[in-house]
Design a protein around this motif. Structure first.
Motif, PDB file in Angstrom:
ATOM      1  N   ALA A   5     117.245 -40.065  34.819  1.00  9.06           N
ATOM      2  CA  ALA A   5     116.575 -39.340  35.811  1.00  9.06           C
ATOM      3  C   ALA A   5     115.286 -38.737  35.229  1.00  9.06           C
ATOM      4  CB  ALA A   5     117.539 -38.434  36.624  1.00  9.06           C
ATOM      5  N   HIS A   6     114.069 -38.639  36.041  1.00  9.36           N
ATOM      6  CA  HIS A   6     113.075 -38.319  35.210  1.00  9.36           C
ATOM      7  C   HIS A   6     112.371 -37.004  36.035  1.00  9.36           C
ATOM      8  CE1 HIS A   6     112.795 -41.451  32.138  1.00  9.36           C
ATOM      9  NE2 HIS A   6     113.193 -42.328  33.141  1.00  9.36           N
ATOM     10  N   PHE A   7     112.189 -35.868  35.421  1.00 12.40           N
ATOM     11  CA  PHE A   7     111.304 -34.708  36.195  1.00 12.40           C
ATOM     12  C   PHE A   7     110.056 -34.955  35.727  1.00 12.40           C
ATOM     13  CE2 PHE A   7     111.559 -29.866  36.300  1.00 12.40           C
ATOM     14  CZ  PHE A   7     110.612 -29.994  37.193  1.00 12.40           C
ATOM     15  N   TYR A  59     115.360 -42.485  45.266  1.00 12.09           N
ATOM     16  CA  TYR A  59     116.245 -41.198  45.619  1.00 12.09           C
ATOM     17  C   TYR A  59     115.477 -40.010  44.849  1.00 12.09           C
ATOM     18  CZ  TYR A  59     119.279 -44.728  47.443  1.00 12.09           C
ATOM     19  OH  TYR A  59     119.835 -45.712  48.236  1.00 12.09           O
ATOM     20  N   ILE A  60     114.765 -39.320  45.570  1.00 17.37           N
ATOM     21  CA  ILE A  60     113.806 -38.037  44.990  1.00 17.37           C
ATOM     22  C   ILE A  60     114.256 -36.804  45.502  1.00 17.37           C
ATOM     23  CG2 ILE A  60     111.352 -37.615  44.689  1.00 17.37           C
ATOM     24  CD1 ILE A  60     111.803 -40.376  43.417  1.00 17.37           C
ATOM     25  N   TYR A  61     113.992 -35.923  44.232  1.00 16.48           N
ATOM     26  CA  TYR A  61     113.697 -34.405  44.797  1.00 16.48           C
ATOM     27  C   TYR A  61     112.428 -34.144  44.702  1.00 16.48           C
ATOM     28  CZ  TYR A  61     118.899 -33.561  44.293  1.00 16.48           C
ATOM     29  OH  TYR A  61     120.193 -33.569  44.595  1.00 16.48           O
ATOM     30  N   ARG A  62     111.784 -33.595  45.668  1.00 18.94           N
ATOM     31  CA  ARG A  62     110.429 -33.281  45.645  1.00 18.94           C
ATOM     32  C   ARG A  62     110.060 -31.741  46.326  1.00 18.94           C
ATOM     33  NH1 ARG A  62     107.713 -38.247  48.196  1.00 18.94           N
ATOM     34  NH2 ARG A  62     107.894 -39.050  46.026  1.00 18.94           N
ATOM     35  N   ILE A  63     109.236 -30.985  45.568  1.00 17.17           N
ATOM     36  CA  ILE A  63     108.732 -29.883  45.982  1.00 17.17           C
ATOM     37  C   ILE A  63     107.181 -29.826  45.409  1.00 17.17           C
ATOM     38  CG2 ILE A  63     110.750 -28.418  46.364  1.00 17.17           C
ATOM     39  CD1 ILE A  63     110.291 -27.352  43.560  1.00 17.17           C
ATOM     40  N   ASN A  64     106.486 -28.803  45.952  1.00 21.44           N
ATOM     41  CA  ASN A  64     105.062 -28.578  45.049  1.00 21.44           C
ATOM     42  C   ASN A  64     105.339 -27.614  43.766  1.00 21.44           C
ATOM     43  OD1 ASN A  64     105.143 -25.978  46.495  1.00 21.44           O
ATOM     44  ND2 ASN A  64     103.837 -26.910  48.145  1.00 21.44           N
ATOM     45  N   ALA A  65     104.136 -27.496  43.189  1.00 26.33           N
ATOM     46  CA  ALA A  65     104.261 -26.655  42.176  1.00 26.33           C
ATOM     47  C   ALA A  65     104.321 -25.072  42.404  1.00 26.33           C
ATOM     48  CB  ALA A  65     103.013 -26.799  41.165  1.00 26.33           C
ATOM     49  N   LYS A  66     103.823 -24.784  43.576  1.00 34.23           N
ATOM     50  CA  LYS A  66     103.811 -23.248  44.170  1.00 34.23           C
ATOM     51  C   LYS A  66     105.224 -23.080  44.464  1.00 34.23           C
ATOM     52  CE  LYS A  66     102.167 -22.885  48.451  1.00 34.23           C
ATOM     53  NZ  LYS A  66     101.330 -22.750  49.370  1.00 34.23           N
ATOM     54  N   THR A  67     106.131 -23.784  44.877  1.00 29.94           N
ATOM     55  CA  THR A  67     107.460 -23.657  45.182  1.00 29.94           C
ATOM     56  C   THR A  67     108.313 -23.575  44.016  1.00 29.94           C
ATOM     57  OG1 THR A  67     107.402 -24.656  47.243  1.00 29.94           O
ATOM     58  CG2 THR A  67     109.438 -24.391  46.398  1.00 29.94           C
ATOM     59  N   GLU A 185     101.750 -23.749  35.909  1.00 31.90           N
ATOM     60  CA  GLU A 185     100.531 -22.784  36.008  1.00 31.90           C
ATOM     61  C   GLU A 185      99.055 -23.563  35.820  1.00 31.90           C
ATOM     62  OE1 GLU A 185      98.635 -18.921  35.608  1.00 31.90           O
ATOM     63  OE2 GLU A 185     100.699 -19.627  36.435  1.00 31.90           O
ATOM     64  N   VAL A 186      99.247 -24.695  35.112  1.00 26.86           N
ATOM     65  CA  VAL A 186      97.915 -25.561  34.966  1.00 26.86           C
ATOM     66  C   VAL A 186      97.442 -26.510  35.859  1.00 26.86           C
ATOM     67  CG1 VAL A 186      97.938 -24.819  32.582  1.00 26.86           C
ATOM     68  CG2 VAL A 186      98.896 -26.998  33.084  1.00 26.86           C
ATOM     69  N   VAL A 187      98.304 -26.802  36.982  1.00 24.50           N
ATOM     70  CA  VAL A 187      98.222 -27.865  37.814  1.00 24.50           C
ATOM     71  C   VAL A 187      97.944 -27.062  39.102  1.00 24.50           C
ATOM     72  CG1 VAL A 187      99.715 -29.371  36.633  1.00 24.50           C
ATOM     73  CG2 VAL A 187     100.571 -28.128  38.512  1.00 24.50           C
ATOM     74  N   ASP A 188      97.361 -27.998  39.996  1.00 26.18           N
ATOM     75  CA  ASP A 188      97.033 -27.465  41.469  1.00 26.18           C
ATOM     76  C   ASP A 188      98.459 -26.969  42.160  1.00 26.18           C
ATOM     77  OD1 ASP A 188      97.067 -28.026  44.587  1.00 26.18           O
ATOM     78  OD2 ASP A 188      94.788 -27.831  43.687  1.00 26.18           O
ATOM     79  N   PRO A 189      98.324 -26.011  42.656  1.00 25.13           N
ATOM     80  CA  PRO A 189      99.708 -25.233  43.610  1.00 25.13           C
ATOM     81  C   PRO A 189     100.243 -26.313  44.411  1.00 25.13           C
ATOM     82  CG  PRO A 189      97.857 -23.623  43.542  1.00 25.13           C
ATOM     83  CD  PRO A 189      97.109 -24.987  43.126  1.00 25.13           C
ATOM     84  N   GLU A 190      99.512 -27.168  45.098  1.00 22.40           N
ATOM     85  CA  GLU A 190     100.143 -28.322  45.802  1.00 22.40           C
ATOM     86  C   GLU A 190     100.521 -29.452  45.107  1.00 22.40           C
ATOM     87  OE1 GLU A 190     100.757 -27.696  49.020  1.00 22.40           O
ATOM     88  OE2 GLU A 190     100.017 -25.420  48.634  1.00 22.40           O
ATOM     89  N   ALA A 191     100.394 -29.432  43.754  1.00 20.78           N
ATOM     90  CA  ALA A 191     100.922 -30.658  42.834  1.00 20.78           C
ATOM     91  C   ALA A 191     102.195 -31.047  43.046  1.00 20.78           C
ATOM     92  CB  ALA A 191     100.679 -30.416  41.232  1.00 20.78           C
ATOM     93  N   ILE A 192     102.469 -32.107  43.185  1.00 24.35           N
ATOM     94  CA  ILE A 192     103.902 -32.611  43.508  1.00 24.35           C
ATOM     95  C   ILE A 192     104.881 -32.651  42.068  1.00 24.35           C
ATOM     96  CG2 ILE A 192     105.472 -34.695  43.922  1.00 24.35           C
ATOM     97  CD1 ILE A 192     103.876 -33.560  46.268  1.00 24.35           C
ATOM     98  N   CYS A 193     105.903 -31.941  42.377  1.00 29.53           N
ATOM     99  CA  CYS A 193     106.941 -32.013  41.228  1.00 29.53           C
ATOM    100  C   CYS A 193     108.169 -32.511  41.773  1.00 29.53           C
ATOM    101  CB  CYS A 193     107.399 -30.312  40.982  1.00 29.53           C
ATOM    102  SG  CYS A 193     106.091 -29.293  40.594  1.00 29.53           S
TER     103      CYS A 193
END
Length: 401
Positions: A5-7, A59-67, A185-193
């Protein structure tokens, strides 16, 4: 070989797990299942053919950087924590570089100098460039030189791995979480994690998506077993000409209902801690048991076995108790308008099974094909309504953020 699994944060790999799923700061509600082409996989992780149009289920877990930042900070990993780890780890790295300079006879003086007066903001700026341009450090590939000495050092590790470094880049930190916070901290707040758990799910290494898979189906998996049993009864009913077979099929409709009710409550209670607790707290037999504090750990060890036995002993044709059980544990309501019909059928099933097809008055119980078909329709309608509620309750809410 195993499965991985890759984060990733903004498409950049920051951690991975083999044959195990660490969900880090992701929650169940962050999961998603969707289709993609194999060629759309992350190229920093996979060697892929651009023309591979084969579809796969992901099969993915997904949030944005802000979260992610919010969840990390609630756990104590704010930028002050990153600063503390950066300073502490920089000193340790210098000590290691100096040690191996003497041991290996190699010159790591330039790297030591970079760390000596290291400023976190300078390293964060370089980290941002690395993420944006997708520069990777990979001990299995030939190093790629970079003009910026900090970027070059971060991407190209020395000939030894820093003992306490949790990540692939040479970024001074003690914990994965501090590194995640630095990257966020260094990516856009809406960047996908996201965590891509596809390999682990397909390889059978995790069942974290089982409830979501089932939730997205028209019915639960156990409903499939019930439906198959009903279809088998229908198939036999077509050629049912004698009373014995008709009675057995009639009785088996009730048995199919009982099996669904028993299997559903058992699977949910034993598979979900919150429902196990609700069962234990609402069960009168368990309420009546006396126990000492000294027995608490033994009880905890045995509780699933005890509950499983209690469910197995439950008579699911006792409608009043079954309705109460489903309400108190699963918060599922039975359609009351059909209960009198089913109760009568249960009584007739009792005559078939225990009185050889005779009523309590000694008369033969006559069952027609239409009686069996009508009971099937009624039972199926009831189970449909129950299963819909069970399926809707499959996804447990996460704790409030």
């Amino acid at each position: 070989m195993g499965s991985f699994a890759h984060f990733t944060i903004d498409g950049y790999p920051v951690a991975w797990d083999k044959n195990h799923l660490n969900t880090w700061y992701f929650k169940k509600k962050d999961r998603d299942i969707f289709k993609r082409k194999v060629s759309e996989r992350n190229r920093l992780i996979w060697s892929i053919n651009e023309d591979d149009d084969e579809e796969e289920t992901c099969y993915i877990y997904r949030i944005n950087a802000k979260t992610l930042i919010k969840r990390l900070e609630l756990a104590g990993y704010d930028m002050n924590r990153v600063q503390l780890e950066f300073k502490k780890t920089s000193v340790k790295m210098i000590e290691e570089l100096n040690h191996f300079t003497k041991e290996l006879g190699l010159d790591y003086s330039k790297q030591s100098e970079l760390l000596k007066d290291a400023n976190l903001n300078d390293w964060l700026q370089r980290l941002k460039v690395i993420i944006q341009k997708k520069h990777q450090g990979d001990q299995w590939k030939d190093p790629v030189s970079h003009e910026d000495p900090i970027i070059d050092f971060m991407v190209n590790k020395p000939n030894f791995a820093f003992e306490d470094s949790p990540v692939d880049l040479t970024f001074p930190c003690e914990s994965f979480e501090a590194f995640f916070r630095a990257v966020a901290e260094v990516v856009d707040p809406e960047a996908i994690c996201e965590i891509d758990a596809t390999e682990l799910v397909l390889g059978g290494w995790t069942n974290n998506f089982d409830d979501l898979i089932e939730y997205r189906q028209p019915n639960t998996n156990i409903y499939g077993n019930f439906s198959t049993a009903i279809e088998n009864i229908k198939g036999l009913l077509v050629n049912a000409e004698n009373q014995t077979l008709k009675r057995l099929l009639f009785a088996n409709v009730i048995t199919s209902m009982e099996s669904y009710l028993s299997d559903t409550i058992k699977k949910n209670v034993l598979g979900r801690p919150a429902l196990l607790r609700r069962f234990v707290e609402s069960n009168q037999q368990l309420k009546d048991k006396k126990s000492n504090y000294s027995d608490v750990f033994k009880i905890m060890d045995d509780i699933e076995k005890i509950v499983s036995q209690l469910i197995d002993e439950t008579l699911f044709h006792n409608l009043s108790k079954t309705i109460s059980l489903y309400k108190s544990v699963l918060d599922v309501d039975f359609p009351t308008e059909s209960m009198s019909v089913i109760q009568k059928a249960i009584s007739q099933r009792h005559d078939i099974v225990h009185r050889n097809g005779k009523t309590i008055g000694g008369d033969d119980l006559e069952i027609s094909n239409a009686d069996v078909s009508s009971l099937i329709d009624t039972i199926k309608e009831v189970i449909d309504k129950i299963d819909y509620q069970v399926k809707e309750g499959l996804l447990d809410d996460d704790e409030d953020e």
